[in-house]
Design a protein around this motif. Structure first.
Motif, PDB file in Angstrom:
ATOM      1  N   SER A 339       0.811  -1.221   0.000  1.00  0.00           N
ATOM      2  CA  SER A 339       0.000   0.000   0.000  1.00  0.00           C
ATOM      3  C   SER A 339       0.841   1.266   0.000  1.00  0.00           C
ATOM      4  O   SER A 339       0.297   2.362  -0.207  1.00  0.00           O
ATOM      5  N   PHE A 340       2.132   1.144   0.192  1.00  0.00           N
ATOM      6  CA  PHE A 340       2.987   2.322   0.292  1.00  0.00           C
ATOM      7  C   PHE A 340       3.386   2.821  -1.089  1.00  0.00           C
ATOM      8  O   PHE A 340       4.528   2.677  -1.526  1.00  0.00           O
ATOM      9  N   TYR A 341       2.414   3.434  -1.767  1.00  0.00           N
ATOM     10  CA  TYR A 341       2.702   4.052  -3.061  1.00  0.00           C
ATOM     11  C   TYR A 341       1.642   5.112  -3.338  1.00  0.00           C
ATOM     12  O   TYR A 341       0.523   5.042  -2.834  1.00  0.00           O
ATOM     13  N   PHE A 342       2.012   6.085  -4.159  1.00  0.00           N
ATOM     14  CA  PHE A 342       1.081   7.148  -4.518  1.00  0.00           C
ATOM     15  C   PHE A 342       0.266   6.701  -5.717  1.00  0.00           C
ATOM     16  O   PHE A 342       0.806   6.369  -6.772  1.00  0.00           O
ATOM     17  N   ASN A 343      -1.056   6.700  -5.562  1.00  0.00           N
ATOM     18  CA  ASN A 343      -1.950   6.287  -6.630  1.00  0.00           C
ATOM     19  C   ASN A 343      -2.445   7.529  -7.375  1.00  0.00           C
ATOM     20  O   ASN A 343      -3.117   8.387  -6.793  1.00  0.00           O
ATOM     21  N   GLU A 344      -2.105   7.619  -8.657  1.00  0.00           N
ATOM     22  CA  GLU A 344      -2.454   8.802  -9.438  1.00  0.00           C
ATOM     23  C   GLU A 344      -3.967   8.980  -9.564  1.00  0.00           C
ATOM     24  O   GLU A 344      -4.487  10.097  -9.497  1.00  0.00           O
ATOM     25  N   ASP A 345      -4.696   7.887  -9.748  1.00  0.00           N
ATOM     26  CA  ASP A 345      -6.145   7.988  -9.912  1.00  0.00           C
ATOM     27  C   ASP A 345      -6.832   8.475  -8.635  1.00  0.00           C
ATOM     28  O   ASP A 345      -7.753   9.298  -8.680  1.00  0.00           O
ATOM     29  N   LYS A 346      -6.387   7.943  -7.481  1.00  0.00           N
ATOM     30  CA  LYS A 346      -6.986   8.347  -6.208  1.00  0.00           C
ATOM     31  C   LYS A 346      -6.480   9.702  -5.728  1.00  0.00           C
ATOM     32  O   LYS A 346      -7.173  10.409  -4.996  1.00  0.00           O
ATOM     33  N   GLY A 347      -5.237  10.009  -6.101  1.00  0.00           N
ATOM     34  CA  GLY A 347      -4.676  11.285  -5.689  1.00  0.00           C
ATOM     35  C   GLY A 347      -4.059  11.280  -4.304  1.00  0.00           C
ATOM     36  O   GLY A 347      -3.859  12.340  -3.712  1.00  0.00           O
ATOM     37  N   PHE A 348      -3.767  10.100  -3.759  1.00  0.00           N
ATOM     38  CA  PHE A 348      -3.132  10.020  -2.444  1.00  0.00           C
ATOM     39  C   PHE A 348      -2.355   8.719  -2.326  1.00  0.00           C
ATOM     40  O   PHE A 348      -2.522   7.804  -3.135  1.00  0.00           O
TER      41      PHE A 348
END
Length: 435
Positions: A339-348
């Motif tokens: 889970s330790f990654y930045f998700n571009e679609d979610k924005g967080f």
């Protein structure tokens, strides 16, 4: 676009590939009642369908109200943790999706998949209800922990409210409490009928645990009615469908189920947006433990969870506060490595769904395991010895550690029971005064 340096990215990928993502960690500083019980634990997936429910997603809030509201058969997946037979065996890892709704990860605990259940013993039943969005595994650390102490736990995947089914918020508002009560009824039937789980648990002696929107649902199920204003919100239940839960309505008066004896609400949502007032909260008919972070920016604290507790009915409801904790206080499992990654679609960063800026997640979980054990044992098992773990000075930091050489407390000993010397810090425990 936010990217990690190549070396960091490769390191995260490698650690994720090897990660166990354990949900059962116990820190050396864990309070006494956080420890797992003596019972082996099994876990099983159940599929349920609630027929003839209002299909919120099929209602156009911008159109005229239909003469007949559309209905559908509402599917619910439930994960059940239970005391297992002494010689039981089974896989202790399981698959779950992350907050991004697309990444499936492996989690590891102590519960054995599809293990043979223990003999009939009439254990109390506990229902668990996640947030919006969430899933039935979000509080799995707590579910298997209390199952090891003699509880059967049913954690619900709420349709339209999971990471993979997240849809119109009105569905969650209307259905959350209805889901809880339907699962209770189905679990009661399963205990009464012949089969693996006949007699294993007593659905007439049930507790309810909810987080965020699960806490909102728990308040409704406990007897708290929503406000007239919230029923009319254009972004809520379309065409007044939330009115079935309005305080004073005949439908809401008939909702509470006497089989549910107590509830625990982590960061319950709704006071911050006008769903609750003193009149509605006065309908709560069972003792409740509220758990919150003082810096909750989702449900809020002073004008949110604390205000719910202050306005709740004239019962000795309790409030456990983690100072400086946020909305993720105590409820979510430790963040999976993936889970330790930045998700571009979610924005967080996806890990932020599980973590807290101040508190260590395992530490928060262990404290919650301790208090929930004490609360449920007192309320559902009539264990009088657990009362001492809930009779505390308000501010944990003010506790004085003063013990005799034989380990018995001196008269001036006020440190929180169950916590080792110096470990009860940053917490408050208050019980609502009843005139």
């Amino acid at each position: 676009m936010k990217t990690a340096p190549l070396a960091v990215a490769l390191g995260l990928a490698a650690s994720a590939g090897l990660a166990e993502n354990r949900i059962d960690t116990q820190l050396p500083t864990a309070p006494e009642l956080a420890a797992y019980g003596e019972l082996p634990v099994g876990v099983r997936q159940l599929e349920m369908v609630n027929p003839g429910q209002i299909n919120i997603l099929a209602i156009d809030p911008a159109a005229d109200k239909p003469a007949t509201l559309p209905t559908y058969d509402r599917p619910l997946t439930v994960e059940m943790w239970y005391p297992a037979a002494a010689d039981a065996s089974g896989e202790t890892s399981f698959k779950a999706f992350l907050r991004d709704g697309s990444t499936e990860v492996t989690l590891t605990g102590r519960a054995m998949r599809d293990a043979a259940p223990a003999e009939a013993a009439g254990y109390p039943l506990v229902l668990i209800s996640h947030g919006y969005p969430g899933n039935r595994f979000l509080l799995s650390h707590l579910a298997e922990n209390i199952a090891s102490k003699g509880y059967v736990v049913a954690s619900i995947d709420h349709t339209d409210s999971t990471y993979r089914t997240q849809a119109a918020f009105g569905s969650t508002l209307v259905n959350r409490s209805l889901d809880q009560l339907f699962v209770l009824e189905e679990m009661a039937k399963m205990a009464a009928e012949g089969g693996d789980f006949a007699g294993l648990y007593d659905a007439d002696n049930t507790g309810l645990i909810g987080y965020s929107m699960g806490g909102y649902g728990a308040i409704i199920t406990a007897g708290g009615g929503v406000t007239e204003a919230s029923v009319a919100y254009p972004w809520g239940g379309p065409h007044g469908t939330l009115g079935i839960h309005q305080a004073g309505s005949e439908t809401h008066k008939a909702l509470p189920d006497p089989r549910i004896k107590t509830a625990v609400a982590f960061g319950p949502w709704g006071m911050n947006t006008g769903f609750w007032d003193a009149e509605g909260l006065s309908g709560i008919g069972i003792p409740m433990l509220f758990i919150a972070g003082s810096q909750d920016t989702v449900s809020l604290y002073e004008k949110g969870v604390r205000a719910i507790w202050e306005n709740a009915s004239a019962l000795p409801h309790a409030l456990l506060t983690y100072e400086n904790g946020g909305h993720n206080t105590a409820a979510p499992m430790p963040a999976p490595a993936e889970s330790f990654y930045f998700n571009e679609d979610k924005g967080f960063d996806i890990s932020s769904h599980y973590t807290d800026p101040v508190w260590d997640t395992v530490r928060m979980n262990n404290i919650a395991q301790h208090f929930v054990t004490a609360w449920l044992d007192r309320e559902l098992k009539a264990d009088a010895d657990k009362a001492a773990y809930l009779e505390l000075i308000e501010n944990s930091n003010d506790g004085v550690w003063s013990m005799n050489e034989d380990g018995t407390p001196k008269e001036d000993h006020t440190a929180w029971k169950g916590f080792a010397d110096g470990t009860a810090k940053g917490l408050r425990y208050e019980v609502k005064s009843v005139d």
